[in-house]
Design a protein around this motif. Structure first.
Motif, PDB file in Angstrom:
ATOM      1  N   ALA A 185      45.551  40.888  31.328  1.00  0.00           N
ATOM      2  CA  ALA A 185      45.760  39.670  32.122  1.00  0.00           C
ATOM      3  C   ALA A 185      45.611  39.986  33.615  1.00  0.00           C
ATOM      4  O   ALA A 185      44.912  39.274  34.349  1.00  0.00           O
ATOM      5  N   GLY A 186      46.232  41.058  34.037  1.00  0.00           N
ATOM      6  CA  GLY A 186      46.187  41.432  35.459  1.00  0.00           C
ATOM      7  C   GLY A 186      44.767  41.694  35.916  1.00  0.00           C
ATOM      8  O   GLY A 186      44.342  41.244  36.994  1.00  0.00           O
ATOM      9  N   SER A 187      44.021  42.390  35.110  1.00  0.00           N
ATOM     10  CA  SER A 187      42.643  42.723  35.465  1.00  0.00           C
ATOM     11  C   SER A 187      41.767  41.467  35.523  1.00  0.00           C
ATOM     12  O   SER A 187      40.940  41.302  36.429  1.00  0.00           O
ATOM     13  N   GLU A 188      41.976  40.548  34.566  1.00  0.00           N
ATOM     14  CA  GLU A 188      41.178  39.314  34.554  1.00  0.00           C
ATOM     15  C   GLU A 188      41.480  38.448  35.781  1.00  0.00           C
ATOM     16  O   GLU A 188      40.578  37.872  36.388  1.00  0.00           O
ATOM     17  N   ILE A 189      42.742  38.390  36.126  1.00  0.00           N
ATOM     18  CA  ILE A 189      43.124  37.585  37.310  1.00  0.00           C
ATOM     19  C   ILE A 189      42.552  38.221  38.579  1.00  0.00           C
ATOM     20  O   ILE A 189      42.040  37.534  39.466  1.00  0.00           O
ATOM     21  N   TYR A 190      42.625  39.531  38.657  1.00  0.00           N
ATOM     22  CA  TYR A 190      42.081  40.253  39.817  1.00  0.00           C
ATOM     23  C   TYR A 190      40.597  39.957  39.984  1.00  0.00           C
ATOM     24  O   TYR A 190      40.127  39.649  41.086  1.00  0.00           O
ATOM     25  N   SER A 191      39.861  40.006  38.877  1.00  0.00           N
ATOM     26  CA  SER A 191      38.413  39.778  39.014  1.00  0.00           C
ATOM     27  C   SER A 191      38.112  38.314  39.321  1.00  0.00           C
ATOM     28  O   SER A 191      37.209  38.009  40.104  1.00  0.00           O
ATOM     29  N   THR A 192      38.900  37.386  38.753  1.00  0.00           N
ATOM     30  CA  THR A 192      38.724  35.954  39.088  1.00  0.00           C
ATOM     31  C   THR A 192      39.013  35.726  40.574  1.00  0.00           C
ATOM     32  O   THR A 192      38.289  34.994  41.264  1.00  0.00           O
ATOM     33  N   LEU A 193      40.058  36.357  41.065  1.00  0.00           N
ATOM     34  CA  LEU A 193      40.417  36.224  42.483  1.00  0.00           C
ATOM     35  C   LEU A 193      39.270  36.702  43.371  1.00  0.00           C
ATOM     36  O   LEU A 193      38.927  36.052  44.370  1.00  0.00           O
ATOM     37  N   GLY A 194      38.644  37.802  42.985  1.00  0.00           N
ATOM     38  CA  GLY A 194      37.503  38.314  43.739  1.00  0.00           C
ATOM     39  C   GLY A 194      36.385  37.283  43.824  1.00  0.00           C
ATOM     40  O   GLY A 194      35.798  37.065  44.890  1.00  0.00           O
ATOM     41  N   LYS A 195      36.129  36.623  42.717  1.00  0.00           N
ATOM     42  CA  LYS A 195      35.066  35.595  42.676  1.00  0.00           C
ATOM     43  C   LYS A 195      35.429  34.409  43.569  1.00  0.00           C
ATOM     44  O   LYS A 195      34.590  33.872  44.299  1.00  0.00           O
ATOM     45  N   ILE A 196      36.692  33.982  43.497  1.00  0.00           N
ATOM     46  CA  ILE A 196      37.148  32.840  44.318  1.00  0.00           C
ATOM     47  C   ILE A 196      36.937  33.156  45.805  1.00  0.00           C
ATOM     48  O   ILE A 196      36.401  32.337  46.564  1.00  0.00           O
ATOM     49  N   LEU A 197      37.332  34.345  46.207  1.00  0.00           N
ATOM     50  CA  LEU A 197      37.189  34.738  47.615  1.00  0.00           C
ATOM     51  C   LEU A 197      35.710  34.778  47.996  1.00  0.00           C
ATOM     52  O   LEU A 197      35.308  34.278  49.057  1.00  0.00           O
ATOM     53  N   GLU A 198      34.929  35.366  47.122  1.00  0.00           N
ATOM     54  CA  GLU A 198      33.478  35.479  47.377  1.00  0.00           C
ATOM     55  C   GLU A 198      32.857  34.086  47.551  1.00  0.00           C
ATOM     56  O   GLU A 198      32.098  33.849  48.491  1.00  0.00           O
ATOM     57  N   ASN A 199      33.221  33.162  46.659  1.00  0.00           N
ATOM     58  CA  ASN A 199      32.678  31.801  46.734  1.00  0.00           C
ATOM     59  C   ASN A 199      33.088  31.074  48.012  1.00  0.00           C
ATOM     60  O   ASN A 199      32.416  30.159  48.461  1.00  0.00           O
ATOM     61  N   LYS A 200      34.195  31.469  48.577  1.00  0.00           N
ATOM     62  CA  LYS A 200      34.650  30.862  49.835  1.00  0.00           C
ATOM     63  C   LYS A 200      34.039  31.580  51.041  1.00  0.00           C
ATOM     64  O   LYS A 200      34.397  31.300  52.189  1.00  0.00           O
ATOM     65  N   GLY A 201      33.223  32.571  50.774  1.00  0.00           N
ATOM     66  CA  GLY A 201      32.594  33.326  51.860  1.00  0.00           C
ATOM     67  C   GLY A 201      33.533  34.327  52.506  1.00  0.00           C
ATOM     68  O   GLY A 201      33.289  34.797  53.619  1.00  0.00           O
ATOM     69  N   LEU A 202      34.615  34.667  51.792  1.00  0.00           N
ATOM     70  CA  LEU A 202      35.570  35.635  52.340  1.00  0.00           C
ATOM     71  C   LEU A 202      35.248  37.044  51.843  1.00  0.00           C
ATOM     72  O   LEU A 202      34.650  37.215  50.779  1.00  0.00           O
ATOM     73  N   SER A 203      35.707  38.019  52.594  1.00  0.00           N
ATOM     74  CA  SER A 203      35.412  39.408  52.249  1.00  0.00           C
ATOM     75  C   SER A 203      36.196  39.845  51.009  1.00  0.00           C
ATOM     76  O   SER A 203      37.353  39.471  50.827  1.00  0.00           O
ATOM     77  N   THR A 204      35.547  40.637  50.163  1.00  0.00           N
ATOM     78  CA  THR A 204      36.256  41.204  49.011  1.00  0.00           C
ATOM     79  C   THR A 204      36.457  42.717  49.189  1.00  0.00           C
ATOM     80  O   THR A 204      36.659  43.447  48.225  1.00  0.00           O
ATOM     81  N   ASN A 205      36.389  43.159  50.454  1.00  0.00           N
ATOM     82  CA  ASN A 205      36.772  44.551  50.728  1.00  0.00           C
ATOM     83  C   ASN A 205      38.248  44.708  50.399  1.00  0.00           C
ATOM     84  O   ASN A 205      39.000  43.737  50.419  1.00  0.00           O
ATOM     85  N   VAL A 206      38.641  45.952  50.109  1.00  0.00           N
ATOM     86  CA  VAL A 206      40.027  46.142  49.677  1.00  0.00           C
ATOM     87  C   VAL A 206      40.837  46.985  50.666  1.00  0.00           C
ATOM     88  O   VAL A 206      40.284  47.720  51.480  1.00  0.00           O
ATOM     89  N   GLY A 207      42.171  46.851  50.544  1.00  0.00           N
ATOM     90  CA  GLY A 207      43.095  47.625  51.375  1.00  0.00           C
ATOM     91  C   GLY A 207      43.480  48.934  50.704  1.00  0.00           C
ATOM     92  O   GLY A 207      42.885  49.329  49.699  1.00  0.00           O
ATOM     93  N   PHE A 208      44.499  49.588  51.241  1.00  0.00           N
ATOM     94  CA  PHE A 208      44.891  50.921  50.764  1.00  0.00           C
ATOM     95  C   PHE A 208      45.273  50.969  49.284  1.00  0.00           C
ATOM     96  O   PHE A 208      45.205  52.012  48.652  1.00  0.00           O
TER      97      PHE A 208
END
Ligand code: PGA
Ligand code: ZN
Length: 429
Positions: A185-208
């Motif tokens: 579940a956690g992994s699926e939500i993480y990847s969906t979140l990445g797509k949402i950000l990408e579609n909004k034109g936001l960066s999907t670079n990651v932190g520490f």
């Protein structure tokens, strides 16, 4: 035949590319254990001290050759030939050798490296899993509990430049039968979140800690994205998935004022508590760690009085895994939970003592990584062996983070029917 034959430390790298201490410990039965030491970025002022060389010609002063030399030249001499199963004695010897509370002489990083290697070597020598060795040390023979993962999917604060004021936005999959399903579940939500950000034109670079870290977002905007990601992944927020925050408030507090730059607000301690009250009403938040600064004991007391019944209130910088501060927090009712990071105190034995005190006083324990990590997975076994029920070790991405989740997947697989998943038993409500 469980005697320590040799100890060799070296300067290795952590996930930020900074030097850290690595230890290789060999027994006279030829068993070899290796350990490596994590390191924080938003460290508490009361934490045991990492010894750094401060030689600006190497690693911008961050070298750890002194800590390494302390292991090879001082610690090794006094513990070689001791029985590796005598964890408490070995840890105490190092504490005495250093002779101070904060461990600056030998370095908490030097001491922890050896303490960890001792623990790992003793489990190998006894031919028992590491979590079993931990449960023997804590004297807990109850059923093995697989912890709920607190997956840090959006990173901010001191863990990502130009990002949110809050440091960590975590999802906690509680409504599942197994750790394996929770991670899915956690992994699926993480990847969906990445797509949402990408579609909004936001960066999907990651932190520490492997969570996404686009710039310019407010805390509320991030929480909205997380809710959208949970729902779009077909999971139920507030039932299957809850949210945990680690604002790491010491990082944005100054002279008693909390500065939320993205909200353009400067808040008093009481206003900060009201800010959390609004968030808790709006989102399924079950846990807030370091919601107030490490010296705002008064604020912590008020926060716990107001929300302690329904909310997990976790002291990280407040308690720094040390019994002394935990006792103060218990006496003053400043929180109801503690974050456990073994490098904040410096030895396995002291870490276990703190966990024992927390359990005795009905404080929940969250076992935690640091933002600077290595491939060492001991915290996964610490979580199972102490039956803490919760672990936070970053996003379900990046090897330094998933190494711990992978270890837990393997432990669950191996234990098959003789373990239980902590699931929604961790919730207050
Ligand atoms: P740190 O952050 O390892 O940088 O201190 C983790 C935390 O605050 O929980
Ligand atoms: Zn924290």
């Amino acid at each position: 035949m469980h005697k320590i034959k040799s100890i060799n430390a070296s300067e290795i790298l952590d996930s930020r590319g900074n030097p850290t201490v690595g230890v290789e410990l060999e027994l006279d039965n030829n068993i070899v254990a290796i350990s490596s030491v994590p390191s924080g970025a938003s460290t508490g002022i009361r934490e045991a001290l990492e010894l750094r060389d401060n030689d600006s010609n190497r690693y911008k002063g961050k070298g750890v050759t002194e800590a390494v030399n302390n292991i090879n030249n001082i610690i090794a001499k006094s513990i070689v030939s001791l029985d590796v199963r005598d964890q408490e004695n070995i840890d105490q010897l190092m504490i005495d050798l250093d002779g101070t509370e904060m461990k600056p002489n030998l370095g908490a990083n030097a001491i922890l490296g050896v303490s960890l290697a001792t623990l790992i070597a003793s489990s190998l020598s006894e031919k028992i899993p590491l979590y079993k060795r931990v449960s023997d040390l804590i004297n807990d023979d109850s059923e093995h509990i697989l912890p709920v993962p607190m997956l840090n999917i959006m990173n901010g604060g001191a863990h990502a430049v130009n990002s949110t004021d809050f440091q960590e936005f975590m999802i906690t999959p509680v409504g599942f039968e197994s750790f394996k399903e929770a991670i899915r579940a956690g992994s699926e939500i993480y990847s969906t979140l990445g797509k949402i950000l990408e579609n909004k034109g936001l960066s999907t670079n990651v932190g520490f800690e492997g969570g996404f870290a686009p710039s310019g977002l407010s805390n509320n905007e991030v929480l909205d994205f997380i809710m959208e990601a949970i729902e779009k992944s077909n999971f139920k927020p507030g039932k299957e998935i809850f949210i945990a925050l680690d604002p790491a408030a010491s990082e944005f507090e100054k002279d008693g004022k909390y500065n939320l730059t993205k909200d353009r607000k400067i808040l008093s301690s009481e206003e900060m508590i009201d800010y959390y009250t609004k968030l808790i009403k709006k989102y399924p938040i079950y846990s807030i760690e370091d919601g107030l600064a490490e010296d705002d004991w008064n604020g912590w007391g008020k926060f716990t009085k107001k929300h302690g019944k329904d909310l997990q209130i976790v002291g990280d910088d407040l308690f720094v895994t040390q019994k002394k501060y935990l006792k103060e927090g218990i006496d003053k009712i400043s929180a109801n939970s503690i974050l456990i990071k073994f490098n904040q105190v410096g030895t396995i034995s002291e870490t276990i003592e703190t966990i024992k005190m927390a359990k005795k006083n009905n404080f929940k324990c969250v076992i935690s990584h640091r933002s600077g990590e290595t491939e060492d997975t001991t915290i996964a076994d610490l979580a199972v062996g102490t039956g803490s029920g919760q672990i936070k070790t970053g996003a379900p991405a990046r090897s330094d983070r998933v190494a711990k989740y992978n270890r837990l997947l393997r432990i669950e697989e191996k234990l098959s029917n003789s373990s239980i998943y902590a699931g929604n038993k961790i919730l207050n409500k």
